[in-house]
Design a protein around this motif. Structure first.
Motif, mmCIF file in Angstrom:
data_model
loop_
_atom_site.group_PDB
_atom_site.id
_atom_site.type_symbol
_atom_site.label_atom_id
_atom_site.label_comp_id
_atom_site.label_asym_id
_atom_site.label_seq_id
_atom_site.Cartn_x
_atom_site.Cartn_y
_atom_site.Cartn_z
ATOM 1 N N PHE A 33 0.736 -1.110 -0.036
ATOM 2 C CA PHE A 33 -0.029 -0.070 -0.101
ATOM 3 C C PHE A 33 0.946 1.199 0.202
ATOM 4 O O PHE A 33 1.934 1.123 0.838
ATOM 5 C CB PHE A 33 -0.946 0.152 1.399
ATOM 6 C CG PHE A 33 -2.052 -1.016 1.325
ATOM 7 C CD1 PHE A 33 -2.998 -1.008 0.457
ATOM 8 C CD2 PHE A 33 -1.829 -1.998 2.170
ATOM 9 C CE1 PHE A 33 -3.967 -1.875 0.529
ATOM 10 C CE2 PHE A 33 -2.723 -2.835 2.523
ATOM 11 C CZ PHE A 33 -3.840 -2.940 1.451
ATOM 12 N N LYS A 65 -2.273 2.231 -4.491
ATOM 13 C CA LYS A 65 -2.371 3.759 -3.915
ATOM 14 C C LYS A 65 -3.491 3.934 -2.996
ATOM 15 O O LYS A 65 -4.682 3.543 -3.765
ATOM 16 C CB LYS A 65 -2.071 4.581 -5.055
ATOM 17 C CG LYS A 65 -0.747 4.435 -5.904
ATOM 18 C CD LYS A 65 -0.743 5.644 -6.772
ATOM 19 C CE LYS A 65 0.830 5.278 -7.752
ATOM 20 N NZ LYS A 65 0.824 5.943 -9.026
ATOM 21 N N ILE A 66 -3.446 4.517 -2.022
ATOM 22 C CA ILE A 66 -4.703 4.883 -1.300
ATOM 23 C C ILE A 66 -4.570 6.321 -0.451
ATOM 24 O O ILE A 66 -3.445 7.046 -0.872
ATOM 25 C CB ILE A 66 -4.620 4.150 0.126
ATOM 26 C CG1 ILE A 66 -3.329 4.079 0.864
ATOM 27 C CG2 ILE A 66 -4.843 2.472 -0.223
ATOM 28 C CD1 ILE A 66 -3.062 3.243 2.337
ATOM 29 N N LYS A 67 -5.419 6.890 -0.191
ATOM 30 C CA LYS A 67 -5.541 8.148 0.387
ATOM 31 C C LYS A 67 -6.821 8.361 1.295
ATOM 32 O O LYS A 67 -7.361 7.296 1.392
ATOM 33 C CB LYS A 67 -5.881 9.141 -0.750
ATOM 34 C CG LYS A 67 -7.152 9.132 -1.376
ATOM 35 C CD LYS A 67 -7.309 10.001 -2.458
ATOM 36 C CE LYS A 67 -8.727 9.646 -3.266
ATOM 37 N NZ LYS A 67 -8.826 10.376 -4.407
ATOM 38 N N SER A 68 -6.573 9.221 2.272
ATOM 39 C CA SER A 68 -7.596 9.404 3.325
ATOM 40 C C SER A 68 -8.930 9.153 2.871
ATOM 41 O O SER A 68 -9.173 10.212 2.028
ATOM 42 C CB SER A 68 -7.170 10.341 4.492
ATOM 43 O OG SER A 68 -7.235 11.465 3.913
ATOM 44 N N SER A 69 -10.024 8.839 3.423
ATOM 45 C CA SER A 69 -11.248 8.760 2.911
ATOM 46 C C SER A 69 -12.172 9.835 3.742
ATOM 47 O O SER A 69 -11.922 10.229 4.820
ATOM 48 C CB SER A 69 -11.840 7.517 2.843
ATOM 49 O OG SER A 69 -11.820 6.933 4.024
ATOM 50 N N ASN A 102 0.488 5.368 0.670
ATOM 51 C CA ASN A 102 -0.409 6.438 0.875
ATOM 52 C C ASN A 102 0.060 7.646 0.288
ATOM 53 O O ASN A 102 1.070 8.135 0.533
ATOM 54 C CB ASN A 102 -0.401 6.629 2.088
ATOM 55 C CG ASN A 102 -1.518 7.517 2.712
ATOM 56 O OD1 ASN A 102 -1.638 8.747 2.138
ATOM 57 N ND2 ASN A 102 -2.360 7.380 3.718
ATOM 58 N N VAL A 103 -0.619 8.134 -0.734
ATOM 59 C CA VAL A 103 -0.041 9.227 -1.734
ATOM 60 C C VAL A 103 -0.079 10.501 -1.024
ATOM 61 O O VAL A 103 0.590 11.434 -1.278
ATOM 62 C CB VAL A 103 -0.840 9.174 -2.980
ATOM 63 C CG1 VAL A 103 -0.776 7.879 -3.711
ATOM 64 C CG2 VAL A 103 -2.352 9.624 -2.850
#
Ligand code: MN
Ligand code: MN
Ligand code: ZN
Ligand code: ZN
Lengths: 133, 133
Positions: free
Chosen positions: A91, A129-133, A93-94
DNA sequence: TATCGCGTTAGAATTAGTCTATACTTCGCA
DNA sequence: TGCGAAGTATAGACTAATTCTAACGCGATA
């Protein structure tokens, strides 16, 4: 990871154990993590250790050439070095830049095309790629 | 891709079509490909077009922010821009640097863990590193 | 002790990308 | 038609990760 374990791992990978290489290894191989050269230099300085920048770069290049660590090219502005060398995924986190390991064993990929002619596979990596939701 | 197609794609992505942006788009969006900023500058120069380095960088940043192109961070020494924006995967020849697209539709990934709490997925990309055999 | 091979080092060089300050364009409006 | 604001382009300075260069240290060996 004890000093003796470090020495063994260096020898297994044909890296002669100089004091500088041992110090870099102690920082990076102490646990599963992803560190940049600059972060390693900072930690060495905090520990009072005096290894030159050039040596840190030389050492990381040698370590990855010899399979002691893996390069992680995901942040376009710096190279990360991964103390986990077996195949696994990440994972990313961008927003924070944080890298998190995903063990490889439960993941299955189906339907990949065959490799281009005259080539062989070196690795297969999934990057989520993940980002805070 | 005709000049009119270019204009439409810029407008669809809320990019006002200045002459410099059109020229960058004509180079990069002409076909499925992966180009670095420097390669784009070179091609513009070859075409006799005079777009400044700063504008090429500004334009590529704007294009990727607005989803007109995708950043490809696989070569640690430069950023590549991908004219194909739908989800897909890549072969990466570590010896030549060549990137080859893998269409997404036949590929299935199973067994991925769930995302870290408080995060959402932005993309899932497979990178297959290859070398000549 | 002299030589050799290897590793380390400071600091210069390189280079992708960013920033800054300035100039040019476009456009809404008087 | 004239004018200011907003948006855009540009040259060139700057930043920072990484590489390079040339010199130095140092243990082993003759
Ligand atoms: Mn630092
Ligand atoms: Mn060039
Ligand atoms: Zn990892
Ligand atoms: Zn692609």
């Amino acid at each position: 990871m004890s000093r003796q374990d470090i020495l063994n791992r260096l020898r297994e990978h044909d890296v002669s154990p100089t004091s500088q290489r041992i110090e870099v290894a102690e920082v990076l191989l102490s646990r599963p993590q992803h560190l940049s050269a600059d972060q390693i230099i900072d930690r060495l300085n905090e520990l009072g250790s005096r290894v030159s920048k050039a040596t840190v770069y030389n050492t990381l290049k040698l370590f990855s050439k010899n399979g002691l660590v893996k390069e992680c090219n995901v942040d376009p502005s710096r190279r990360y070095y991964d103390s986990t060398t077996h195949a696994h995924h990440h994972f990313y986190n961008v927003e924070t830049g944080e890298l998190t390991d995903i063990p490889e064993d439960r993941v299955t990929i189906m339907g990949l095309p065959r490799l281009p002619n005259g080539t062989e596979r070196e690795s297969v990596e999934i990057l989520i790629k993940i980002k805070s939701s």
